[in-house]
Design a protein around this motif. Structure first.
Motif, PDB file in Angstrom:
ATOM      1  N   LEU A  90       1.966 -62.328  27.020  1.00  0.00           N
ATOM      2  CA  LEU A  90       1.130 -61.137  27.166  1.00  0.00           C
ATOM      3  C   LEU A  90       0.100 -61.288  28.283  1.00  0.00           C
ATOM      4  O   LEU A  90      -0.092 -60.373  29.094  1.00  0.00           O
ATOM      5  N   SER A  91      -0.569 -62.427  28.363  1.00  0.00           N
ATOM      6  CA  SER A  91      -1.593 -62.585  29.405  1.00  0.00           C
ATOM      7  C   SER A  91      -0.964 -62.570  30.791  1.00  0.00           C
ATOM      8  O   SER A  91      -1.529 -62.000  31.741  1.00  0.00           O
ATOM      9  N   GLU A  92       0.209 -63.186  30.924  1.00  0.00           N
ATOM     10  CA  GLU A  92       0.892 -63.199  32.218  1.00  0.00           C
ATOM     11  C   GLU A  92       1.346 -61.797  32.602  1.00  0.00           C
ATOM     12  O   GLU A  92       1.218 -61.385  33.767  1.00  0.00           O
ATOM     13  N   LEU A  93       1.853 -61.051  31.637  1.00  0.00           N
ATOM     14  CA  LEU A  93       2.262 -59.676  31.917  1.00  0.00           C
ATOM     15  C   LEU A  93       1.070 -58.805  32.280  1.00  0.00           C
ATOM     16  O   LEU A  93       1.182 -57.903  33.122  1.00  0.00           O
ATOM     17  N   THR A  94      -0.075 -59.047  31.656  1.00  0.00           N
ATOM     18  CA  THR A  94      -1.279 -58.291  32.004  1.00  0.00           C
ATOM     19  C   THR A  94      -1.600 -58.441  33.480  1.00  0.00           C
ATOM     20  O   THR A  94      -1.931 -57.464  34.178  1.00  0.00           O
ATOM     21  N   LEU A  95      -1.496 -59.659  33.989  1.00  0.00           N
ATOM     22  CA  LEU A  95      -1.744 -59.912  35.407  1.00  0.00           C
ATOM     23  C   LEU A  95      -0.676 -59.264  36.275  1.00  0.00           C
ATOM     24  O   LEU A  95      -0.969 -58.623  37.293  1.00  0.00           O
ATOM     25  N   LEU A  96       0.589 -59.390  35.876  1.00  0.00           N
ATOM     26  CA  LEU A  96       1.690 -58.888  36.692  1.00  0.00           C
ATOM     27  C   LEU A  96       1.663 -57.372  36.837  1.00  0.00           C
ATOM     28  O   LEU A  96       1.917 -56.839  37.919  1.00  0.00           O
ATOM     29  N   VAL A  97       1.366 -56.645  35.752  1.00  0.00           N
ATOM     30  CA  VAL A  97       1.367 -55.177  35.864  1.00  0.00           C
ATOM     31  C   VAL A  97       0.192 -54.693  36.710  1.00  0.00           C
ATOM     32  O   VAL A  97       0.258 -53.600  37.296  1.00  0.00           O
ATOM     33  N   ASN A  98      -0.873 -55.475  36.794  1.00  0.00           N
ATOM     34  CA  ASN A  98      -1.976 -55.112  37.682  1.00  0.00           C
ATOM     35  C   ASN A  98      -1.645 -55.407  39.141  1.00  0.00           C
ATOM     36  O   ASN A  98      -2.115 -54.717  40.042  1.00  0.00           O
ATOM     37  N   GLN A  99      -0.830 -56.420  39.365  1.00  0.00           N
ATOM     38  CA  GLN A  99      -0.404 -56.737  40.721  1.00  0.00           C
ATOM     39  C   GLN A  99       0.695 -55.804  41.212  1.00  0.00           C
ATOM     40  O   GLN A  99       0.789 -55.518  42.407  1.00  0.00           O
ATOM     41  N   HIS A 100       1.541 -55.337  40.287  1.00  0.00           N
ATOM     42  CA  HIS A 100       2.700 -54.506  40.644  1.00  0.00           C
ATOM     43  C   HIS A 100       2.606 -53.202  39.848  1.00  0.00           C
ATOM     44  O   HIS A 100       3.255 -53.031  38.825  1.00  0.00           O
ATOM     45  N   ARG A 101       1.812 -52.282  40.352  1.00  0.00           N
ATOM     46  CA  ARG A 101       1.387 -51.121  39.577  1.00  0.00           C
ATOM     47  C   ARG A 101       2.491 -50.099  39.360  1.00  0.00           C
ATOM     48  O   ARG A 101       2.358 -49.212  38.510  1.00  0.00           O
ATOM     49  N   THR A 102       3.584 -50.170  40.116  1.00  0.00           N
ATOM     50  CA  THR A 102       4.683 -49.217  39.926  1.00  0.00           C
ATOM     51  C   THR A 102       5.974 -49.898  39.463  1.00  0.00           C
ATOM     52  O   THR A 102       7.034 -49.277  39.471  1.00  0.00           O
ATOM     53  N   HIS A 103       5.895 -51.152  39.060  1.00  0.00           N
ATOM     54  CA  HIS A 103       7.086 -51.905  38.642  1.00  0.00           C
ATOM     55  C   HIS A 103       7.409 -51.544  37.185  1.00  0.00           C
ATOM     56  O   HIS A 103       6.762 -52.016  36.254  1.00  0.00           O
ATOM     57  N   GLU A 104       8.428 -50.728  36.994  1.00  0.00           N
ATOM     58  CA  GLU A 104       8.690 -50.182  35.667  1.00  0.00           C
ATOM     59  C   GLU A 104       9.169 -51.235  34.680  1.00  0.00           C
ATOM     60  O   GLU A 104       8.810 -51.192  33.503  1.00  0.00           O
ATOM     61  N   SER A 105       9.989 -52.176  35.130  1.00  0.00           N
ATOM     62  CA  SER A 105      10.507 -53.187  34.214  1.00  0.00           C
ATOM     63  C   SER A 105       9.377 -54.040  33.640  1.00  0.00           C
ATOM     64  O   SER A 105       9.333 -54.306  32.430  1.00  0.00           O
ATOM     65  N   LEU A 106       8.455 -54.461  34.492  1.00  0.00           N
ATOM     66  CA  LEU A 106       7.331 -55.267  34.009  1.00  0.00           C
ATOM     67  C   LEU A 106       6.448 -54.459  33.056  1.00  0.00           C
ATOM     68  O   LEU A 106       5.960 -54.996  32.050  1.00  0.00           O
ATOM     69  N   HIS A 107       6.256 -53.173  33.344  1.00  0.00           N
ATOM     70  CA  HIS A 107       5.461 -52.336  32.443  1.00  0.00           C
ATOM     71  C   HIS A 107       6.163 -52.143  31.100  1.00  0.00           C
ATOM     72  O   HIS A 107       5.512 -52.113  30.047  1.00  0.00           O
ATOM     73  N   ARG A 108       7.482 -52.030  31.131  1.00  0.00           N
ATOM     74  CA  ARG A 108       8.225 -51.903  29.872  1.00  0.00           C
ATOM     75  C   ARG A 108       8.046 -53.155  29.024  1.00  0.00           C
ATOM     76  O   ARG A 108       7.795 -53.080  27.802  1.00  0.00           O
ATOM     77  N   GLN A 109       8.135 -54.303  29.677  1.00  0.00           N
ATOM     78  CA  GLN A 109       7.946 -55.563  28.954  1.00  0.00           C
ATOM     79  C   GLN A 109       6.517 -55.676  28.429  1.00  0.00           C
ATOM     80  O   GLN A 109       6.281 -56.175  27.318  1.00  0.00           O
TER      81      GLN A 109
END
Length: 275
Positions: free
Chosen positions: A188-207
């Protein structure tokens, strides 16, 4: 010779670092390292070093840079009990270009590709623990952004973009595997960082939405969807994908933390390998 580009450029010969300090010789070494064991044509090197308007002395100056690299290579070979003349066998002059010979040494981006492909194969075989281990091992080869200490021209910039995209794909797929293994709290913490870095990346947001929901944070999962939707509409004029819309509806109507997770983690597709 061991070559590392997944971070600062590093070239080792028999334990000795071979790395010029001046920007253009370092860029030349980076170009040769990215195509290790293959010829790089002189026009490509000139274009990378000077762009569309090279000086008349470009070829002569580049030959000087080659001599400087060979001097460093020769020093490394001498420390290892070698012969300076053998530097020409490491940085080889060919008709129309140059080639950097690794002599069977390691090249980190090729090893990264190998481990990633092995991770996808393990996933296809439903060996999720092995897939997670292999993908983590591949990603551990990265120490910083690719060629972080090299001034990039058109060719190196293209290669950096390719490598960074391959890294992002591997991260995305590793998250898929971890969610399969029920590691939603760990990622969860890693995904929190990733979705902020990649604001339109749908797969990461789904995860990210799945991980939040499985942690009992349904409201935050729905908020993450709304933020993504607003960004997609504002920046790209697009609505979220049907898969994301289905996930949002599933979270809205679910009562437990696991209900929408079933069938919502898609099977990853391995990207094409890069040589």
């Amino acid at each position: 010779m061991n070559i590392e580009v997944l971070g600062p450029l590093t070239v080792h010969i028999r334990g000795k670092v071979v790395l010029p300090t001046a920007p253009k010789p370092r860029k030349l070494l980076a170009m040769l390292a990215l195509r290790a064991d293959r010829m790089v044509p002189i026009p490509v090197l000139i274009d990378e070093l000077w762009g569309e308007n090279p000086p008349r002395s470009a070829r002569t100056t580049m030959q000087t840079y080659v001599l400087q690299l060979r001097e460093l290579i020769g020093e490394a070979l001498e420390l290892g009990g070698g012969d300076r003349a053998a530097a020409k066998d490491v940085l080889v002059t060919l008709p129309g270009g140059y080639r950097l010979e690794t002599g069977g040494g390691s090249v980190d981006f090729r090893e990264f590709d190998r481990r990633v492909v092995a991770g996808y194969r393990a996933f296809d075989a439903e060996d999720f623990h092995a897939a997670a281990r292999l993908l983590r091992s591949a990603l551990s080869l990265w120490t910083a952004p690719a060629l972080a200490d090299v001034q990039s021209g058109p060719y190196i910039r293209m290669e950096i973009n390719r490598l960074e995209e391959a890294r992002l794909c591997a991260l995305d797929r590793r998250m898929e595997v971890d969610l399969r293994l029920g590691r939603h709290r760990e990622v969860l913490s890693e995904l929190t960082l990733l979705v902020n870095q990649h604001r339109t990346h749908e797969s990461l947001h789904r995860q990210f939405m799945l991980a939040l929901h499985r942690c009992g944070r349904r409201g935050e999962a729905l908020s993450a969807y709304q933020r993504l939707r607003a960004t997609l509409v504002e920046e790209l004029g697009l609505e979220p994908s049907p898969q994301l819309q289905r996930l949002q509806r599933a979270i809205l109507t679910s009562r437990g933390t696991q209900a929408p997770a079933r069938g919502m983690v898609k099977r990853p597709v391995a990207p094409a390998r890069h040589g």
